[in-house]
Design an enzyme around this catalytic site. Structure first.
Site, PDB file in Angstrom:
ATOM      1  N   LYS A   1      -9.520   7.433   6.427  1.00 17.85           N
ATOM      2  CA  LYS A   1      -9.732   8.797   6.923  1.00 17.85           C
ATOM      3  C   LYS A   1     -10.042   9.760   5.767  1.00 17.85           C
ATOM      4  O   LYS A   1     -10.949  10.575   5.840  1.00 17.85           O
ATOM      5  CB  LYS A   1      -8.454   9.234   7.653  1.00 17.85           C
ATOM      6  CG  LYS A   1      -8.493  10.631   8.175  1.00 17.85           C
ATOM      7  CD  LYS A   1      -7.192  10.996   8.859  1.00 17.85           C
ATOM      8  CE  LYS A   1      -7.106  12.499   9.042  1.00 17.85           C
ATOM      9  NZ  LYS A   1      -5.833  12.939   9.589  1.00 17.85           N
TER      10      LYS A   1
ATOM     11  N   ASP B   1      -2.770  12.219  -2.541  1.00 24.52           N
ATOM     12  CA  ASP B   1      -2.914  13.688  -2.508  1.00 24.52           C
ATOM     13  C   ASP B   1      -3.392  14.168  -3.877  1.00 24.52           C
ATOM     14  O   ASP B   1      -2.755  13.888  -4.894  1.00 24.52           O
ATOM     15  CB  ASP B   1      -1.563  14.335  -2.175  1.00 24.52           C
ATOM     16  CG  ASP B   1      -1.116  13.976  -0.769  1.00 24.52           C
ATOM     17  OD1 ASP B   1      -1.781  14.410   0.186  1.00 24.52           O
ATOM     18  OD2 ASP B   1      -0.124  13.233  -0.634  1.00 24.52           O
TER      19      ASP B   1
ATOM     20  N   ASP C   1     -11.310  10.614  -4.358  1.00 18.81           N
ATOM     21  CA  ASP C   1     -12.583  11.334  -4.222  1.00 18.81           C
ATOM     22  C   ASP C   1     -12.547  12.637  -5.023  1.00 18.81           C
ATOM     23  O   ASP C   1     -13.403  13.488  -4.848  1.00 18.81           O
ATOM     24  CB  ASP C   1     -12.875  11.643  -2.739  1.00 18.81           C
ATOM     25  CG  ASP C   1     -11.794  12.498  -2.110  1.00 18.81           C
ATOM     26  OD1 ASP C   1     -10.606  12.234  -2.377  1.00 18.81           O
ATOM     27  OD2 ASP C   1     -12.111  13.447  -1.360  1.00 18.81           O
TER      28      ASP C   1
ATOM     29  N   ASP D   1       9.974   7.751   0.133  1.00 16.22           N
ATOM     30  CA  ASP D   1       9.241   8.099  -1.085  1.00 16.22           C
ATOM     31  C   ASP D   1       9.018   6.809  -1.898  1.00 16.22           C
ATOM     32  O   ASP D   1       9.987   6.100  -2.224  1.00 16.22           O
ATOM     33  CB  ASP D   1      10.103   9.103  -1.869  1.00 16.22           C
ATOM     34  CG  ASP D   1       9.426   9.619  -3.125  1.00 16.22           C
ATOM     35  OD1 ASP D   1       8.457   8.994  -3.593  1.00 16.22           O
ATOM     36  OD2 ASP D   1       9.899  10.649  -3.639  1.00 16.22           O
TER      37      ASP D   1
ATOM     38  N   GLU E   1     -11.129   9.052   2.757  1.00 16.95           N
ATOM     39  CA  GLU E   1     -12.411   8.773   2.098  1.00 16.95           C
ATOM     40  C   GLU E   1     -13.536   9.437   2.901  1.00 16.95           C
ATOM     41  O   GLU E   1     -14.401  10.098   2.334  1.00 16.95           O
ATOM     42  CB  GLU E   1     -12.657   7.265   1.994  1.00 16.95           C
ATOM     43  CG  GLU E   1     -14.028   6.979   1.383  1.00 16.95           C
ATOM     44  CD  GLU E   1     -14.262   5.527   1.015  1.00 16.95           C
ATOM     45  OE1 GLU E   1     -13.519   4.648   1.495  1.00 16.95           O
ATOM     46  OE2 GLU E   1     -15.180   5.279   0.231  1.00 16.95           O
TER      47      GLU E   1
ATOM     48  N   GLU F   1       0.850  -1.192   0.000  1.00 15.00           N
ATOM     49  CA  GLU F   1       0.000   0.000   0.000  1.00 15.00           C
ATOM     50  C   GLU F   1       0.885   1.242   0.000  1.00 15.00           C
ATOM     51  O   GLU F   1       1.726   1.415   0.888  1.00 15.00           O
ATOM     52  CB  GLU F   1      -0.962   0.063   1.199  1.00 15.00           C
ATOM     53  CG  GLU F   1      -1.887   1.276   1.003  1.00 15.00           C
ATOM     54  CD  GLU F   1      -2.839   1.587   2.131  1.00 15.00           C
ATOM     55  OE1 GLU F   1      -2.812   0.906   3.165  1.00 15.00           O
ATOM     56  OE2 GLU F   1      -3.599   2.562   1.958  1.00 15.00           O
TER      57      GLU F   1
ATOM     58  N   LYS G   1      -4.968  22.124  -7.670  1.00 14.77           N
ATOM     59  CA  LYS G   1      -4.690  23.301  -8.516  1.00 14.77           C
ATOM     60  C   LYS G   1      -3.963  22.876  -9.783  1.00 14.77           C
ATOM     61  O   LYS G   1      -3.037  22.050  -9.712  1.00 14.77           O
ATOM     62  CB  LYS G   1      -3.805  24.296  -7.757  1.00 14.77           C
ATOM     63  CG  LYS G   1      -4.511  24.986  -6.623  1.00 14.77           C
ATOM     64  CD  LYS G   1      -3.577  26.004  -6.008  1.00 14.77           C
ATOM     65  CE  LYS G   1      -4.181  26.597  -4.763  1.00 14.77           C
ATOM     66  NZ  LYS G   1      -3.190  27.271  -3.929  1.00 14.77           N
TER      67      LYS G   1
HETATM   68  C1  LIG Z   1      -4.218  12.150   1.178  1.00 16.56           C
HETATM   69  S1  LIG Z   1      -3.271  11.050   2.120  1.00 16.56           S
HETATM   70  C2  LIG Z   1      -4.240   9.543   2.060  1.00 16.56           C
HETATM   71  C3  LIG Z   1      -3.915   8.614   3.175  1.00 16.56           C
HETATM   72  C4  LIG Z   1      -4.718   7.313   3.213  1.00 16.56           C
HETATM   73  N1  LIG Z   1      -4.462   6.493   2.049  1.00 16.56           N
HETATM   74  C5  LIG Z   1      -6.188   7.568   3.368  1.00 16.56           C
HETATM   75  O1  LIG Z   1      -6.952   7.252   2.431  1.00 16.56           O
HETATM   76  O2  LIG Z   1      -6.587   8.066   4.430  1.00 16.56           O
HETATM   77  C6  LIG Z   1      -1.945  10.656   1.009  1.00 16.56           C
HETATM   78  C7  LIG Z   1      -0.777  10.005   1.692  1.00 16.56           C
HETATM   79  O3  LIG Z   1       0.175   9.662   0.687  1.00 16.56           O
HETATM   80  C8  LIG Z   1       1.464   9.924   1.184  1.00 16.56           C
HETATM   81  N2  LIG Z   1       2.359  10.091   0.021  1.00 16.56           N
HETATM   82  C9  LIG Z   1       2.265  11.013  -0.956  1.00 16.56           C
HETATM   83  N3  LIG Z   1       3.245  10.839  -1.857  1.00 16.56           N
HETATM   84  C10 LIG Z   1       3.980   9.787  -1.432  1.00 16.56           C
HETATM   85  C11 LIG Z   1       5.133   9.143  -1.923  1.00 16.56           C
HETATM   86  N4  LIG Z   1       5.736   9.539  -3.066  1.00 16.56           N
HETATM   87  N5  LIG Z   1       5.642   8.100  -1.241  1.00 16.56           N
HETATM   88  C12 LIG Z   1       5.051   7.697  -0.085  1.00 16.56           C
HETATM   89  N6  LIG Z   1       3.940   8.265   0.428  1.00 16.56           N
HETATM   90  C13 LIG Z   1       3.418   9.298  -0.233  1.00 16.56           C
HETATM   91  C14 LIG Z   1       1.299  11.173   2.033  1.00 16.56           C
HETATM   92  O4  LIG Z   1       2.343  11.315   2.988  1.00 16.56           O
HETATM   93  C15 LIG Z   1      -0.049  10.895   2.679  1.00 16.56           C
HETATM   94  O5  LIG Z   1       0.086  10.211   3.912  1.00 16.56           O
END
Ligand SMILES: C[S@@+](CC[C@H](N)C(=O)[O-])C[C@H]1O[C@@H](n2cnc3c(N)ncnc32)[C@H](O)[C@@H]1O
Length: 217
Positions: free
Chosen positions: A197, A125, A161, A102, A199, A50, A129
């Site tokens: 969270k 994320d 979403d 990353d 979602e 994941e 924009k």
């Molecule tokens: C909007 S949150 C969604 C978290 C979770 N999947 C949820 O649905 O609640 C996006 C997550 O992706 C992580 N993330 C973004 N780019 C990433 C990357 N290149 N490598 C690892 N994690 C990443 C961020 O740190 C963040 O915790």
């Protein structure tokens, strides 16, 4: 430096900090070189990744539902790492490991070709924009990296979403000769996808939810 899909955010609580200190040696993965996932877990079975697990809601739920599979979670978010470590310990899960890095680096440098049976990316994320669209994780180069690490017929499941991002995901994946859509466009929400969270947050904001289910050709 390449464009990053994340920013470092969030304040860590003292219990999360303590959990990282105490539990990381058991469930955290040190990224030194290429990883043999069967050796890492000490067994040969299906391996699921994941990416961007956030607080770990889905990762923990999936690992609990499928003790026969192993789960690797990757995120850069330190409070989330603390929280997920606490939940792994509380639930006494032996089939979850965490990487704090990353995902692009991990796929490039640490995972072997065709080592994964499934990859999940839930509510990445959205970077809504227009000037930030280049920071979105789902891009052709990233899909090619995933294709390298997912086994033939392995699963790729995305959910978002944000309608604009959903359409972008669909067009990137439909253009890839490496993945095939087995539901023809967006998929119905699979019952087995845990609610996360982000979602819940999207639903509170009145957003829809789009699932995309692909298989590695
Ligand atoms: C909007 S949150 C969604 C978290 C979770 N999947 C949820 O649905 O609640 C996006 C997550 O992706 C992580 N993330 C973004 N780019 C990433 C990357 N290149 N490598 C690892 N994690 C990443 C961020 O740190 C963040 O915790």
């Amino acid at each position: 430096m390449s464009i990053r899909s994340f920013v470092q955010r969030g304040r860590i609580t003292s219990s999360q900090r303590k959990a990282i200190k105490k539990l990381w040696p058991y469930y955290g993965v040190e990224l030194t070189s290429e990883l043999d996932l069967n050796t890492l877990f000490g067994r040969s079975n299906n391996k699921h990744l994941e990416i961007g697990f956030g607080n770990g809601d889905a990762l923990i739920a999936m690992a609990k539902s499928h003790p026969e599979y192993d789960y690797i979670g990757v995120d850069v978010y330190t409070p989330g790492v603390g929280k997920v470590l606490i939940n792994i310990e509380t639930s006494q899960l032996t089939n979850v490991k965490i990487m704090q890095a990353d995902a692009v680096e991990i796929l490039n440098n640490n995972l072997l070709s065709s080592c994964l049976d499934a990859v999940y990316i839930f509510f990445p994320d959205p970077w809504p924009k227009r000037c930030h669209h280049k920071r979105r994780l789902i891009q052709t180069n990233f899909i090619n990296l995933l294709a390298k690490c997912i086994k033939s017929n392995g699963k790729l499941h995305l959910a978002t979403d944000w309608e604009h991002y959903a359409q972008h995901m669909l067009s990137v994946l439909e253009a890839s000769p490496k993945f095939i859509n087995h539901t023809n466009g967006f998929s119905q929400r699979p019952l087995e996808r845990p609610v996360t969270k982000f979602e819940k947050r999207g639903l509170r904001m009145g957003h829809g939810v789009w699932d995309l289910m692909y298989r590695r050709c």
